[in-house]
Design a protein around this motif. Structure first.
Motif, PDB file in Angstrom:
ATOM      1  N   GLY A 338       0.828  -1.201   0.000  1.00 22.37           N
ATOM      2  CA  GLY A 338       0.000   0.000   0.000  1.00 22.37           C
ATOM      3  C   GLY A 338       0.862   1.251   0.000  1.00 22.37           C
ATOM      4  N   GLN A 339       1.899   1.263   0.851  1.00 21.76           N
ATOM      5  CA  GLN A 339       2.819   2.401   0.881  1.00 21.76           C
ATOM      6  C   GLN A 339       3.656   2.467  -0.398  1.00 21.76           C
ATOM      7  N   VAL A 340       3.994   1.301  -0.942  1.00 25.39           N
ATOM      8  CA  VAL A 340       4.733   1.269  -2.208  1.00 25.39           C
ATOM      9  C   VAL A 340       3.881   1.863  -3.330  1.00 25.39           C
ATOM     10  N   GLY A 341       2.590   1.496  -3.353  1.00 26.06           N
ATOM     11  CA  GLY A 341       1.683   2.038  -4.364  1.00 26.06           C
ATOM     12  C   GLY A 341       1.492   3.534  -4.218  1.00 26.06           C
ATOM     13  N   ALA A 342       1.371   4.010  -2.975  1.00 23.77           N
ATOM     14  CA  ALA A 342       1.230   5.449  -2.739  1.00 23.77           C
ATOM     15  C   ALA A 342       2.478   6.191  -3.198  1.00 23.77           C
ATOM     16  N   THR A 343       3.642   5.592  -2.960  1.00 22.85           N
ATOM     17  CA  THR A 343       4.899   6.200  -3.413  1.00 22.85           C
ATOM     18  C   THR A 343       4.958   6.263  -4.934  1.00 22.85           C
ATOM     19  N   LEU A 344       4.487   5.205  -5.587  1.00 21.27           N
ATOM     20  CA  LEU A 344       4.422   5.211  -7.050  1.00 21.27           C
ATOM     21  C   LEU A 344       3.478   6.308  -7.541  1.00 21.27           C
ATOM     22  N   GLY A 345       2.372   6.504  -6.827  1.00 14.80           N
ATOM     23  CA  GLY A 345       1.443   7.571  -7.183  1.00 14.80           C
ATOM     24  C   GLY A 345       2.077   8.941  -7.083  1.00 14.80           C
ATOM     25  N   VAL A 346       2.858   9.154  -6.035  1.00 13.18           N
ATOM     26  CA  VAL A 346       3.572  10.428  -5.884  1.00 13.18           C
ATOM     27  C   VAL A 346       4.572  10.597  -7.026  1.00 13.18           C
ATOM     28  N   PHE A 347       5.272   9.536  -7.366  1.00 10.93           N
ATOM     29  CA  PHE A 347       6.247   9.576  -8.456  1.00 10.93           C
ATOM     30  C   PHE A 347       5.576   9.986  -9.768  1.00 10.93           C
ATOM     31  N   ILE A 348       4.405   9.444 -10.021  1.00  6.20           N
ATOM     32  CA  ILE A 348       3.692   9.753 -11.263  1.00  6.20           C
ATOM     33  C   ILE A 348       3.137  11.175 -11.242  1.00  6.20           C
ATOM     34  N   ARG A 349       2.635  11.605 -10.097  1.00  3.52           N
ATOM     35  CA  ARG A 349       1.890  12.860 -10.004  1.00  3.52           C
ATOM     36  C   ARG A 349       2.762  14.104  -9.850  1.00  3.52           C
ATOM     37  N   THR A 350       3.813  14.015  -9.058  1.00  2.00           N
ATOM     38  CA  THR A 350       4.554  15.220  -8.718  1.00  2.00           C
ATOM     39  C   THR A 350       5.395  15.734  -9.885  1.00  2.00           C
ATOM     40  N   ARG A 351       5.591  17.054  -9.882  1.00  2.00           N
ATOM     41  CA  ARG A 351       6.490  17.684 -10.852  1.00  2.00           C
ATOM     42  C   ARG A 351       7.741  18.224 -10.156  1.00  2.00           C
ATOM     43  N   ASP A 352       7.800  17.992  -8.847  1.00  2.00           N
ATOM     44  CA  ASP A 352       8.984  18.383  -8.095  1.00  2.00           C
ATOM     45  C   ASP A 352      10.083  17.361  -8.396  1.00  2.00           C
ATOM     46  N   LYS A 353      11.177  17.828  -9.019  1.00  2.00           N
ATOM     47  CA  LYS A 353      12.215  16.904  -9.480  1.00  2.00           C
ATOM     48  C   LYS A 353      12.835  16.114  -8.331  1.00  2.00           C
ATOM     49  N   LYS A 354      13.110  16.790  -7.226  1.00  2.00           N
ATOM     50  CA  LYS A 354      13.746  16.102  -6.098  1.00  2.00           C
ATOM     51  C   LYS A 354      12.804  15.067  -5.492  1.00  2.00           C
ATOM     52  N   LEU A 355      11.526  15.428  -5.350  1.00  2.00           N
ATOM     53  CA  LEU A 355      10.554  14.479  -4.808  1.00  2.00           C
ATOM     54  C   LEU A 355      10.373  13.294  -5.746  1.00  2.00           C
ATOM     55  N   LYS A 356      10.428  13.548  -7.030  1.00  2.00           N
ATOM     56  CA  LYS A 356      10.279  12.457  -8.005  1.00  2.00           C
ATOM     57  C   LYS A 356      11.439  11.470  -7.897  1.00  2.00           C
ATOM     58  N   VAL A 357      12.646  11.993  -7.775  1.00  2.00           N
ATOM     59  CA  VAL A 357      13.826  11.121  -7.627  1.00  2.00           C
ATOM     60  C   VAL A 357      13.736  10.314  -6.338  1.00  2.00           C
ATOM     61  N   LEU A 358      13.343  10.980  -5.240  1.00  2.00           N
ATOM     62  CA  LEU A 358      13.217  10.301  -3.952  1.00  2.00           C
ATOM     63  C   LEU A 358      12.142   9.224  -4.012  1.00  2.00           C
ATOM     64  N   ALA A 359      11.008   9.550  -4.642  1.00  2.00           N
ATOM     65  CA  ALA A 359       9.912   8.578  -4.746  1.00  2.00           C
ATOM     66  C   ALA A 359      10.325   7.377  -5.589  1.00  2.00           C
ATOM     67  N   GLY A 360      11.095   7.621  -6.649  1.00  2.00           N
ATOM     68  CA  GLY A 360      11.535   6.512  -7.504  1.00  2.00           C
ATOM     69  C   GLY A 360      12.423   5.537  -6.768  1.00  2.00           C
ATOM     70  N   SER A 361      13.397   6.053  -6.019  1.00  2.00           N
ATOM     71  CA  SER A 361      14.295   5.169  -5.273  1.00  2.00           C
ATOM     72  C   SER A 361      13.561   4.491  -4.120  1.00  2.00           C
ATOM     73  N   ALA A 362      12.644   5.223  -3.457  1.00  2.00           N
ATOM     74  CA  ALA A 362      11.890   4.643  -2.348  1.00  2.00           C
ATOM     75  C   ALA A 362      10.954   3.545  -2.839  1.00  2.00           C
ATOM     76  N   PHE A 363      10.383   3.707  -4.032  1.00  2.00           N
ATOM     77  CA  PHE A 363       9.516   2.678  -4.619  1.00  2.00           C
ATOM     78  C   PHE A 363      10.289   1.382  -4.821  1.00  2.00           C
ATOM     79  N   THR A 364      11.501   1.495  -5.358  1.00  2.00           N
ATOM     80  CA  THR A 364      12.326   0.295  -5.589  1.00  2.00           C
ATOM     81  C   THR A 364      12.656  -0.407  -4.276  1.00  2.00           C
ATOM     82  N   ALA A 365      13.059   0.374  -3.267  1.00  2.00           N
ATOM     83  CA  ALA A 365      13.380  -0.227  -1.967  1.00  2.00           C
ATOM     84  C   ALA A 365      12.148  -0.858  -1.336  1.00  2.00           C
ATOM     85  N   GLY A 366      10.985  -0.224  -1.495  1.00  2.00           N
ATOM     86  CA  GLY A 366       9.752  -0.737  -0.897  1.00  2.00           C
ATOM     87  C   GLY A 366       9.338  -2.082  -1.447  1.00  2.00           C
ATOM     88  N   ILE A 367       9.559  -2.308  -2.728  1.00  2.00           N
ATOM     89  CA  ILE A 367       9.222  -3.601  -3.331  1.00  2.00           C
ATOM     90  C   ILE A 367       9.956  -4.732  -2.614  1.00  2.00           C
TER      91      ILE A 367
END
Length: 628
Positions: A338-367
């Protein structure tokens, strides 16, 4: 920032080496036990870019680092001169610790050192189950036997590993307690157990007392209790024995007394307690497995935040030891995804470059089951994604609970957990139910987050309030500093005007009112603004940063541009400027403050968010009216 720099900062803000009782680390956190937690500065550590979050729970001061925790741990140990962790007692004399905190502290200290190999062993067992189901291996093949031995050795000899870590935690000689664990699984004992199970077998005695032989392989509670008794006896013996005799006679006494006591009393009582816990949990689970799934799916990540999840780890291991399977761990997988999916949602939705990078790496670790970067760095700070992740976890948990899914080897909830859910008879409805519930949790959290997880203003601009006339909003987020505290005499003296300063937490400067850009320094480190009401504002990013000649600064406006609250004016690389040795205190000055009666700060808070009311300029007439 390098690991050594992060380590120095952590060591400084936990109160120094002399304030540390013990230090261990798990998959993502440094877990300090401190003499005086009041000496620790959690807020300062949160401002360190190498620290994700700080959590004070279970009597521990926990610094969440992420996947590089082992490197930072080694750096902290090197800086502090810590050679061996965990040798200190669980609590200082006179320290008051509640039962729950003490339990969590003990469990985390005992299991944390080999948490990685526990997870790896469980994954390997699951993959072997998959290989057998698909016919890639047979249980009679040499390949299977070697890999099975590798995956099962830790759990078969669990009392040895637990004996060592429990001995360190309880402040005794860990090799003595490891030897006690070895006695519980010794071949002589296993042979006696097999002989006692045969019909007509003679009863074994120890000094005339009948011995009940029990299979202690994979057990948890007996060795932990035995280790506590041994360490207590060792401390008493060390008080009575001369120093020259302690190294030999204290271990001798502990082994000679504790091992028989474990077989005669501690082991049977602990085994009975283990069975009561396992069957008691199973009885509760059987009443409403779907409800248990919903509750665990919803609250598991909350438990992780406060470190309370460690209290459930022994229960899961105990279920596997007593029942041969565990129903709790499958319920946790939807919570994680659930948290992994929410992180993926943030990655898709946000336009903040730093948040997008953080969400991408956090998604991988969460899996792979490491959710702290996702929770602390992405979902929890934005609130709604975390809530959507918990809701999705509850929905998926209901489905997994309804499917009555089991795992047949221990591990932590991650993508490989599906392999551990395959029963001996092959893939069945319990496995497919877990797959469906978990995927639904991930997709639901992702969709909800994409739709409503982030404020629309986050996509285009920071959240700002509409300023009143003669009001200046905070142009950046950070720590508020009085002007006389700025480490530059020109600014601190007020020669350039009145105002206040902000030590930025992010690298963005936004417009604080409606107006225009009056001036822009060629080095891009400072900008002058003029409001529609005539207020002149100078925003000077850092002290002496003019020497950088524009390096690390990017402007998004030019002189004469009209601005409105929240417009992005300048971006800067905060960390690079700090690494270059510059102070980032940023004065926000009313350049024409002599034309006004006074400049007031709107907030007494230590920290302010960009776009919030910051300064108010009072006209001379307004002051006169207030006086009259």
């Amino acid at each position: 920032m390098g690991y050594q720099d992060v380590a120095r900062d952590i060591l400084t803000h936990v109160g120094g080496r002399e304030n540390i009782i013990s230090l261990v680390h798990c998959a993502t956190r440094l877990r300090f036990k401190l003499k005086d937690q009041k000496q620790a500065d959690a807020q300062a550590l949160k401002n360190n870019p190498g620290v994700i979050m700080v959590v004070e729970s279970g009597g521990q001061f926990q610094v969440v680092i992420g996947n590089h925790v082992h490197d930072v741990y080694n750096a902290v140990c090197a800086e502090a001169g810590i050679v061996e962790d965990g040798v200190q007692p669980a609590s200082e004399p006179g320290e008051k610790v509640n039962i729950l905190s003490r339990l969590i502290d003990i469990v985390s200290a005992v299991f944390t050192p080999f948490i990685g190999v526990m997870a790896a062993s469980g994954i390997l067992k699951g993959l072997l189950a998959v290989a057998v189901v698909f016919g890639w291996l047979t249980t009679e093949s040499g390949t299977y036997k070697l890999w099975f031995a590798a995956s099962d050795s830790l759990f078969y000899f669990f009392p040895l590993a637990l004996g060592y870590t429990a001995g360190k935690k309880f402040g005794g000689n860990p090799f003595v307690t490891m030897a006690i664990g070895g006695a519980l699984t010794h071949p002589v004992v296993m042979q006696a157990l097999e002989a006692s199970s045969q019909a007509g077998a003679a009863t074994e005695y120890f000094l005339g007392i009948p011995v009940t032989f029990i299979n202690y392989s994979s057990s948890v509670i007996p060795i932990i209790l035995a280790a506590w008794v041994s360490c207590w006896l060792e401390k008493q013996g060390n008080k009575l024995l001369p120093s020259a005799m302690r190294n030999f006679f204290s271990p001798l006494f502990c082994l000679a007394f504790t091992v028989p006591l474990t077989f005669l009393l501690i082991g049977p009582v602990a085994t009975w307690l283990s069975q009561m816990l396992a069957h008691g949990y199973q009885a509760i689970y059987a009443l409403a497995p779907w409800l248990a799934g919903g509750v665990m799916g919803a609250i598991w990540q909350v438990c992780v935040i406060f470190g309370l999840h460690w209290g459930l780890v022994p229960l899961m291991i105990n279920n596997l030891s007593v029942l041969g399977h565990d129903t709790m761990m499958p319920l946790l997988l939807p919570a994680v995804m659930g948290q992994v999916g929410a992180t993926l949602g943030v990655f898709i939705r946000t336009r903040d470059k730093k948040l997008k990078v953080l969400a991408g790496s956090a998604f991988t670790a969460g899996i792979f089951g490491i959710t702290e970067p996702a929770v602390y760095g992405v979902t929890l700070p934005n609130r709604r994604p975390f809530i959507f992740g918990c809701i999705a976890g509850a929905v998926g948990g209901v489905i997994v609970g309804f499917s009555q899914t089991n795992v047949y080897s221990f591990g932590f909830a991650n993508i490989f957990s599906f392999a551990q859910m395959i029963p001996p008879g092959g893939v069945d409805a319990t496995v497919w139910g877990a797959v469906f519930g978990t995927l639904l949790s991930l997709v639901l959290a992702c969709v909800l987050t994409c739709i409503a997880g982030l404020p629309r203003t986050e996509v285009n601009a920071p959240v700002v309030t509409k300023p009143r006339e003669n009001e200046i909003l905070a142009p950046m987020s950070g720590t508020v500093l009085a002007m006389d505290q700025v480490p530059d005499s020109t600014f601190a003296s007020g020669l350039l005007g009145e105002g206040a300063a902000i030590i930025p937490l992010t690298g963005k400067v936004i417009a604080p009112f409606y107006g225009e850009v009056a001036s822009l320094f060629q080095t891009r480190h400072a900008i002058g603004l003029l409001s529609d009401s005539g207020i002149e504002v100078l925003i000077h990013i850092g002290i002496d940063t003019v020497k950088l000649n524009g390096q690390y600064f990017t402007t998004h406006v030019k002189v004469g541009d009209k601005i409105k609250p929240g417009d992005l004016l300048i971006e800067f690389d905060r960390q690079a400027i700090l690494d270059a040795g510059y102070d980032l205190a940023t004065p926000v000055i009313i350049s024409n403050s002599d034309e006004y009666a006074s400049v007031m700060r709107n907030t007494n808070d230590h920290v302010i968010d960009s776009g919030m009311p910051f300064l108010t300029v009072l006209n001379k007439g307004e002051v006169n009216e207030s006086i009259s």
